[in-house]
Every structure is written in structure tokens, then in C-alpha cells.
Motif scaffolding. Structure first.
Motif, PDB file in Angstrom:
ATOM      1  N   ASP A  63       0.843  -1.186   0.000  1.00  0.00           N
ATOM      2  CA  ASP A  63       0.000   0.000   0.000  1.00  0.00           C
ATOM      3  C   ASP A  63       0.888   1.250   0.000  1.00  0.00           C
ATOM      4  O   ASP A  63       1.832   1.328   0.793  1.00  0.00           O
ATOM      5  CB  ASP A  63      -0.889  -0.010   1.253  1.00  0.00           C
ATOM      6  N   PRO A  64       0.643   2.219  -0.865  1.00  0.00           N
ATOM      7  CA  PRO A  64       1.512   3.410  -0.951  1.00  0.00           C
ATOM      8  C   PRO A  64       1.648   4.166   0.365  1.00  0.00           C
ATOM      9  O   PRO A  64       2.717   4.697   0.665  1.00  0.00           O
ATOM     10  CB  PRO A  64       0.824   4.267  -2.021  1.00  0.00           C
ATOM     11  N   VAL A  65       0.589   4.223   1.135  1.00  0.00           N
ATOM     12  CA  VAL A  65       0.658   4.919   2.425  1.00  0.00           C
ATOM     13  C   VAL A  65       1.599   4.185   3.374  1.00  0.00           C
ATOM     14  O   VAL A  65       2.427   4.792   4.066  1.00  0.00           O
ATOM     15  CB  VAL A  65      -0.749   5.058   3.056  1.00  0.00           C
ATOM     16  N   GLU A  66       1.488   2.857   3.377  1.00  0.00           N
ATOM     17  CA  GLU A  66       2.395   2.051   4.210  1.00  0.00           C
ATOM     18  C   GLU A  66       3.832   2.199   3.722  1.00  0.00           C
ATOM     19  O   GLU A  66       4.766   2.298   4.523  1.00  0.00           O
ATOM     20  CB  GLU A  66       1.977   0.580   4.166  1.00  0.00           C
ATOM     21  N   ALA A  67       4.019   2.232   2.406  1.00  0.00           N
ATOM     22  CA  ALA A  67       5.367   2.371   1.848  1.00  0.00           C
ATOM     23  C   ALA A  67       6.009   3.680   2.283  1.00  0.00           C
ATOM     24  O   ALA A  67       7.201   3.728   2.633  1.00  0.00           O
ATOM     25  CB  ALA A  67       5.313   2.295   0.320  1.00  0.00           C
ATOM     26  N   LEU A  68       5.227   4.757   2.285  1.00  0.00           N
ATOM     27  CA  LEU A  68       5.759   6.048   2.712  1.00  0.00           C
ATOM     28  C   LEU A  68       6.150   6.014   4.183  1.00  0.00           C
ATOM     29  O   LEU A  68       7.212   6.522   4.566  1.00  0.00           O
ATOM     30  CB  LEU A  68       4.724   7.156   2.464  1.00  0.00           C
TER      31      LEU A  68
END
Length: 200
Positions: A63-68
Motif C-alpha cells: 500500500d503506498p501509504v504504508e510504503a511512505l
């Protein structure tokens, strides 16, 4: 020897981490606070957690939010790694402060702690390459390739260990001296990173 002890501490930290195999688990550093052993264990623990954060962030389905969030954890971890190396170098500076340096003494391109930093990462490579060389669900070709890589890593460990021990012996004999520079990383500093200070 000091370096053999360091390798043993790195292995202890790596094995302790893999008992839970969680980037959120707490370290089990039982060494005396302020001792070199305590610093080396904590250094290896930070390296081990970051190793697995780097694995997680490469998940193509993350998930992009988790990646950030993980990327920011990695940035913070990099700063902690640098801080730990500097703490280890401070320990060595204190250890050798009374050594009489010979007139023809020289210094290395890196300090003892930065060389030990490479040894810590190398121990992680050895641990994980060993797992890959025995992976039951991998092909025989994969296992054999990993065995060959593991052999190279073990030679590298022996060579690097010898070089670091030689450096420490030379420093203690006054043949070499330590010259330590702070890393002065800029990307985490709100006063030095333009992206940060222009958005305050």
C-alpha cells in the motif's frame, strides 16, 4: 580478539531478532550500557531491523501509504545507524587516547567503526545467504548458486576481520591514528534540506 567478539555479538543480535522476525520487536540487549558490547549489539539490531524494512518496502503490492511510512522509518534508521557508528568511534577514541603516535604514523580512509559497520552488514548477508542455500522450496540451481555466494561472503568476512583487527593493532601501537569526521547527513536536517525548510 575484539573482532571475533564483535562477530559473535552480531550473530547474537541477528538470532535474537529472528526469534520474532518482526520489525516492531524490542531488542534484547543484555550487555552493560556504555560498553562496546552494548554498542555493537544495538548497532547490529538497528541494521537487522532496517534489512527487513528494506525487504518489506520492495513488496510490489505494498500500500503506498504504508510504503511512505516505512520509507520514513528507513530514513530515521539510517540516522540511528550513523549515530551508532559515531558512538563506537568515540569509544575507540577514548580507548586509544593515551597511545603515543609515531612520527610516521598514517590514517585509513575509514575509521574503525565504519569498517565494523561493513562487518555488521556482511554478517546479515551471510545469515540470509545461508538460509537461501538451504531453502527447501527453491530449485537445486538456486541453492547451489547461493552456496557459491556464501563461500565468497565467508572469505570476505575473514579478510575484512583480519584487516580491521590489523588496523586496531596498528592504532594501539601508534603506527596509525584515528581521524574521525562527523557524517553531517543533510536529508534529515530541517535547516539543510531545501524540501524541508521551504515547506516549514
Amino acid at each position: 580478539m575484539l573482532i571475533e567478539n564483535a562477530i559473535s555479538i552480531f550473530q547474537q543480535a541477528i538470532n535474537d531478532y529472528h526469534e520474532t522476525d518482526s520489525v516492531d520487536s524490542e531488542d534484547r540487549n543484555g550487555h552493560e550500557p556504555g560498553s562496546l558490547e552494548h554498542l555493537l549489539y544495538l548497532k547490529s539490531w538497528i541494521d537487522t531491523v532496517q534489512w527487513h524494512l528494506e525487504d518489506i518496502i520492495r513488496n510490489p503490492n505494498i500500500d503506498p501509504v504504508e510504503a511512505l511510512a516505512i520509507k520514513r522509518r528507513i530514513d530515521s534508521s539510517n540516522q540511528r545507524r550513523t549515530d551508532m557508528v559515531e558512538f563506537v568511534d568515540s569509544w575507540f577514541l577514548e580507548q586509544y587516547r593515551d597511545v603515543k603516535v609515531k612520527p610516521d604514523a598514517s590514517y585509513n580512509t575509514e575509521s574503525p567503526a565504519w569498517a565494523i559497520d561493513r562487518l555488521s552488514i556482511l554478517e546479515l548477508k551471510i545469515y540470509h545467504m545461508q538460509i537461501e542455500s538451504m531453502r527447501a522450496d527453491a530449485t537445486e540451481e538456486h541453492r547451489k548458486a547461493c552456496e557459491a555466494k556464501l563461500d565468497v561472503l565467508l572469505v570476505q568476512r575473514a579478510d575484512l576481520s583480519h584487516a580491521i583487527q590489523q588496523l586496531l593493532d596498528d592504532i594501539s601501537a601508534g603506527k596509525k591514528f584515528m581521524k574521525v569526521y562527523k557524517q553531517m547527513k543533510m536529508y534529515n536536517d530541517e535547516s539543510l534540506n531545501p524540501v524541508l525548510y521551504q515547506n516549514k
